[in-house]
Scaffold this motif. Structure first.
Motif, mmCIF file in Angstrom:
data_model
loop_
_atom_site.group_PDB
_atom_site.id
_atom_site.type_symbol
_atom_site.label_atom_id
_atom_site.label_comp_id
_atom_site.label_asym_id
_atom_site.label_seq_id
_atom_site.Cartn_x
_atom_site.Cartn_y
_atom_site.Cartn_z
ATOM 1 N N ALA A 220 24.465 37.735 45.535
ATOM 2 C CA ALA A 220 25.836 38.265 45.601
ATOM 3 C C ALA A 220 25.838 39.704 46.098
ATOM 4 N N ARG A 221 26.770 39.999 46.972
ATOM 5 C CA ARG A 221 26.943 41.374 47.451
ATOM 6 C C ARG A 221 28.288 41.935 47.025
ATOM 7 N N PHE A 222 29.273 41.067 46.860
ATOM 8 C CA PHE A 222 30.629 41.544 46.613
ATOM 9 C C PHE A 222 31.080 41.400 45.163
ATOM 10 N N ILE A 223 30.579 40.403 44.439
ATOM 11 C CA ILE A 223 31.014 40.248 43.053
ATOM 12 C C ILE A 223 30.037 40.865 42.065
ATOM 13 N N GLY B 125 43.256 43.413 35.563
ATOM 14 C CA GLY B 125 43.819 44.426 36.437
ATOM 15 C C GLY B 125 43.456 44.278 37.895
ATOM 16 N N ILE B 126 42.843 43.165 38.288
ATOM 17 C CA ILE B 126 42.387 43.034 39.670
ATOM 18 C C ILE B 126 42.357 41.559 40.064
ATOM 19 N N SER B 127 42.578 41.314 41.337
ATOM 20 C CA SER B 127 42.342 39.979 41.872
ATOM 21 C C SER B 127 41.326 40.126 43.001
ATOM 22 N N GLU C 17 36.854 33.437 37.860
ATOM 23 C CA GLU C 17 36.243 34.646 38.413
ATOM 24 C C GLU C 17 35.312 35.309 37.404
ATOM 25 N N ARG C 18 35.654 35.246 36.129
ATOM 26 C CA ARG C 18 34.758 35.787 35.102
ATOM 27 C C ARG C 18 33.463 34.992 35.033
ATOM 28 N N VAL C 19 33.575 33.663 35.105
ATOM 29 C CA VAL C 19 32.385 32.807 35.084
ATOM 30 C C VAL C 19 31.493 33.124 36.277
ATOM 31 N N ALA C 20 32.092 33.276 37.453
ATOM 32 C CA ALA C 20 31.319 33.576 38.661
ATOM 33 C C ALA C 20 30.615 34.922 38.548
ATOM 34 N N CYS C 21 31.295 35.922 38.004
ATOM 35 C CA CYS C 21 30.672 37.242 37.830
ATOM 36 C C CYS C 21 29.503 37.169 36.866
ATOM 37 N N GLY D 147 31.732 47.514 37.565
ATOM 38 C CA GLY D 147 33.101 47.610 37.086
ATOM 39 C C GLY D 147 33.986 46.438 37.451
ATOM 40 N N LEU D 148 33.557 45.579 38.368
ATOM 41 C CA LEU D 148 34.392 44.454 38.792
ATOM 42 C C LEU D 148 34.588 43.461 37.661
#
Length: 102
Positions: free
Chosen positions: A32-35, A48-50, A3-7, A39-40
């Motif tokens: 991208a619209r959601f990632i 702290g998040i999934s 998820e970090r790589v994708a962000c 702050g994500l």
């Protein structure tokens, strides 16, 4: 990790235009619209998040093809079945547009 790589990859959405269009590693992927939410990335790095269903589908499309298989398997092992199913559907649609993924 995935998820970090994708962000990080989503941060480059919109950069590959005009003369750089040929260098875009994700040509058929919409921006991208959601990632890309503020702050994500920091929340993911802090643990702290999934990600929700929409975020996981965007994340999978921005991962290297070798890592995507591992990401889908990790979703299954974490019992995130809705997210895993959405990712597989998203990859199937992407494959119809962009061609073979693997």
């Amino acid at each position: 990790f995935c998820e970090r790589v994708a962000c990080r990859n989503a941060e480059y959405d919109g950069v590959f235009v005009h003369d750089l269009l040929e260098q875009n590693p994700h040509k058929a992927v919409p921006p991208a619209r959601f990632i890309n939410q503020i702050g994500l990335k920091e929340a993911i790095e802090g643990g702290g998040i999934s990600l929700d269903v929409n975020q996981t589908t965007e994340a999978a499309l921005r991962l290297p093809s070798i890592v995507v298989k591992l990401y889908v398997r990790a979703l299954r092992l974490e019992e995130k079945y809705k997210e895993g199913e959405a990712v597989l559907r998203s990859l199937d649609e992407y494959q119809k547009i962009a061609g073979p993924i693997w």
